[in-house]
Design a protein around this motif. Structure first.
Motif, PDB file in Angstrom:
ATOM      1  N   PHE A  31      61.914  24.420  60.496  1.00 18.63           N
ATOM      2  CA  PHE A  31      63.040  23.594  60.066  1.00 18.63           C
ATOM      3  C   PHE A  31      63.691  22.909  61.260  1.00 18.63           C
ATOM      4  N   TYR A  32      63.846  23.646  62.373  1.00 16.88           N
ATOM      5  CA  TYR A  32      64.462  23.085  63.567  1.00 16.88           C
ATOM      6  C   TYR A  32      63.386  22.741  64.600  1.00 16.88           C
ATOM      7  N   ASN A  33      63.590  21.654  65.330  1.00 17.48           N
ATOM      8  CA  ASN A  33      62.660  21.266  66.386  1.00 17.48           C
ATOM      9  C   ASN A  33      62.951  21.964  67.703  1.00 17.48           C
ATOM     10  N   CYS A  34      64.206  22.350  67.902  1.00 15.58           N
ATOM     11  CA  CYS A  34      64.581  23.016  69.150  1.00 15.58           C
ATOM     12  C   CYS A  34      65.852  23.823  68.912  1.00 15.58           C
ATOM     13  N   ALA A  35      66.219  24.630  69.913  1.00 17.12           N
ATOM     14  CA  ALA A  35      67.430  25.449  69.802  1.00 17.12           C
ATOM     15  C   ALA A  35      68.086  25.564  71.166  1.00 17.12           C
ATOM     16  N   VAL A  36      69.419  25.613  71.160  1.00 16.49           N
ATOM     17  CA  VAL A  36      70.167  25.774  72.409  1.00 16.49           C
ATOM     18  C   VAL A  36      71.246  26.838  72.215  1.00 16.49           C
ATOM     19  N   VAL A  37      71.349  27.725  73.188  1.00 14.66           N
ATOM     20  CA  VAL A  37      72.438  28.697  73.194  1.00 14.66           C
ATOM     21  C   VAL A  37      73.718  27.973  73.590  1.00 14.66           C
ATOM     22  N   CYS A  38      74.799  28.257  72.878  1.00 11.37           N
ATOM     23  CA  CYS A  38      76.046  27.546  73.167  1.00 11.37           C
ATOM     24  C   CYS A  38      77.254  28.377  72.732  1.00 11.37           C
ATOM     25  N   LYS A  39      78.411  27.885  73.092  1.00 12.29           N
ATOM     26  CA  LYS A  39      79.662  28.512  72.685  1.00 12.29           C
ATOM     27  C   LYS A  39      80.611  27.442  72.153  1.00 12.29           C
ATOM     28  N   SER A  60      79.988  24.002  74.229  1.00 14.44           N
ATOM     29  CA  SER A  60      79.621  24.274  75.606  1.00 14.44           C
ATOM     30  C   SER A  60      78.173  24.770  75.611  1.00 14.44           C
ATOM     31  N   LEU A  61      77.265  23.958  76.156  1.00 13.13           N
ATOM     32  CA  LEU A  61      75.845  24.285  76.114  1.00 13.13           C
ATOM     33  C   LEU A  61      75.476  25.239  77.247  1.00 13.13           C
ATOM     34  N   GLU A  62      74.630  26.218  76.894  1.00 10.51           N
ATOM     35  CA  GLU A  62      74.157  27.199  77.866  1.00 10.51           C
ATOM     36  C   GLU A  62      72.626  27.208  77.831  1.00 10.51           C
ATOM     37  N   THR A  63      72.053  28.263  78.343  1.00 11.32           N
ATOM     38  CA  THR A  63      70.618  28.473  78.234  1.00 11.32           C
ATOM     39  C   THR A  63      70.388  29.930  77.847  1.00 11.32           C
ATOM     40  N   PRO A  64      69.237  30.280  77.318  1.00 10.48           N
ATOM     41  CA  PRO A  64      68.031  29.463  77.252  1.00 10.48           C
ATOM     42  C   PRO A  64      68.100  28.348  76.201  1.00 10.48           C
ATOM     43  N   GLN A  65      67.285  27.324  76.455  1.00 10.09           N
ATOM     44  CA  GLN A  65      67.066  26.256  75.495  1.00 10.09           C
ATOM     45  C   GLN A  65      65.581  26.296  75.123  1.00 10.09           C
ATOM     46  N   VAL A  66      65.300  26.198  73.829  1.00 10.06           N
ATOM     47  CA  VAL A  66      63.939  26.396  73.329  1.00 10.06           C
ATOM     48  C   VAL A  66      63.374  25.080  72.802  1.00 10.06           C
ATOM     49  N   PHE A  67      62.169  24.758  73.246  1.00  8.74           N
ATOM     50  CA  PHE A  67      61.528  23.513  72.830  1.00  8.74           C
ATOM     51  C   PHE A  67      60.064  23.755  72.480  1.00  8.74           C
ATOM     52  N   LYS A  68      59.541  22.875  71.643  1.00 11.96           N
ATOM     53  CA  LYS A  68      58.107  22.830  71.457  1.00 11.96           C
ATOM     54  C   LYS A  68      57.504  22.230  72.731  1.00 11.96           C
ATOM     55  N   VAL A  69      56.490  22.871  73.236  1.00 10.61           N
ATOM     56  CA  VAL A  69      55.940  22.488  74.535  1.00 10.61           C
ATOM     57  C   VAL A  69      55.504  21.027  74.556  1.00 10.61           C
ATOM     58  N   THR A  70      54.840  20.584  73.504  1.00 11.52           N
ATOM     59  CA  THR A  70      54.377  19.188  73.473  1.00 11.52           C
ATOM     60  C   THR A  70      55.540  18.206  73.506  1.00 11.52           C
ATOM     61  N   ASP A  71      56.652  18.559  72.838  1.00  7.14           N
ATOM     62  CA  ASP A  71      57.827  17.682  72.818  1.00  7.14           C
ATOM     63  C   ASP A  71      58.451  17.548  74.205  1.00  7.14           C
TER      64      ASP A  71
END
Length: 297
Positions: A30-38, A60-71
């Protein structure tokens, strides 16, 4: 060569295995990527325009940030030295501005080493030099919904195959309703009907995952975190055993906590009463919340 990559700031040394596990369990179909945030708790001020900004519109964006490798590889291939980026998400959006993003709200310590004072704070946390005490609050709730035909059975944030579903003004997820109301009860903030009256058409068929998230935001705005949640589902059928792990993961994702802090059990009523006669499903929930108190204050 993997399907996904997690990109993390080396300057955030407090990352935990549970955070990594939880962000990987997001539905990436459903989601293409994800970011940890507050969520932003401080006031935001535009010093050039000399005006305050609505902090509810920002994260406020943090990490980890998750992506599809090809993207993310394609996105990095499309940048040049004249472009300015703030993090890996900004690189991705430069090439793929319409990618769907899961904003994974995480309220535990994920501090970043930026200023000298940060080193002292993180050192204290890592070595246990902490004078933290806790205030604890217990909340309880019981919710019952009638079973009817031609309704989906939504329970614990997931759809469960069933001949009947729960009747209600929202999607009638009595498990999530009971959890949300137990939060309110812990802090003496009233019942769920106070916030989502069934006379308000705006809440018709509302997703209970949204309700739980909104109530949880009220709790954290009062300075409290979840210590643990204990749930009992009362029903004759369907059997819940094969669905409980998915329910726990769904709830944990909404609340940004480890699934191990959630207990879900199921029991029958031995064919007695409305539950026993398969007229409805009931859920009872006990919640323990905690709030940090520094040096006894």
């Amino acid at each position: 060569k993997e399907d996904f990559v997690l990109i993390h700031d080396a300057a955030r040394p407090l990352i935990t295995s549970s955070l990594i596990k939880n962000i990987l369990e997001i539905d990436y179909n459903f989601y293409n990527c994800a970011v940890v945030c507050k969520n932003i708790s401080n006031s935001l001020f535009d010093k050039q325009k000399r005006t305050h900004l609505d902090r509810n519109n920002f994260l406020s964006l943090e990490t980890p940030q998750v992506f599809k490798v090809t993207d993310i590889k394609t996105a990095y291939d499309n940048i040049d030295d004249n472009m300015v980026f703030y993090d890996d998400l900004s690189v991705l959006l430069n090439t793929f501005p319409n990618k769907s993003i899961n904003y994974f709200i995480y309220n535990e310590n994920n501090l970043k080493l930026t200023y000298e004072s940060d080193f002292y704070l993180i050192s204290n946390l890592l070595h246990g030099i902490d004078n933290t005490n806790y205030i604890y609050k217990i909340g309880y709730s019981y919710d019952f919904h009638k079973l009817v035909k031609n309704r989906k059975l939504i329970l614990g944030g997931i759809e469960i195959p069933s001949e009947k579903g729960l009747l209600g003004h929202s999607d009638a997820d009595c498990l999530l309703h009971a959890i949300a109301e137990s939060f309110l009860g812990a802090l003496s903030l009233g019942d769920l009907g106070k916030y989502y009256p069934d006379t308000n058409i705006a809440f018709l068929n509302k997703d209970s995952k949204e309700i739980l998230k909104e109530i949880y935001n009220i709790i954290i705005s009062n300075g409290f975190l979840i210590n643990n949640i204990d749930c009992m589902v009362h029903l004759e059928k369907p059997k819940l055993g094969m669905y409980i792990d998915k329910q726990k993961l769904t709830i944990a994702s909404i609340l940004a906590i480890d699934p191990s802090l959630i207990s879900i059990k199921a029991t029958t009523n031995e064919r007695v009463g409305l539950v026993g006669k398969e007229k409805g499903i009931a859920c009872s929930v006990m919640t323990l919340l905690r709030k940090e108190v520094k040096n006894g204050n």
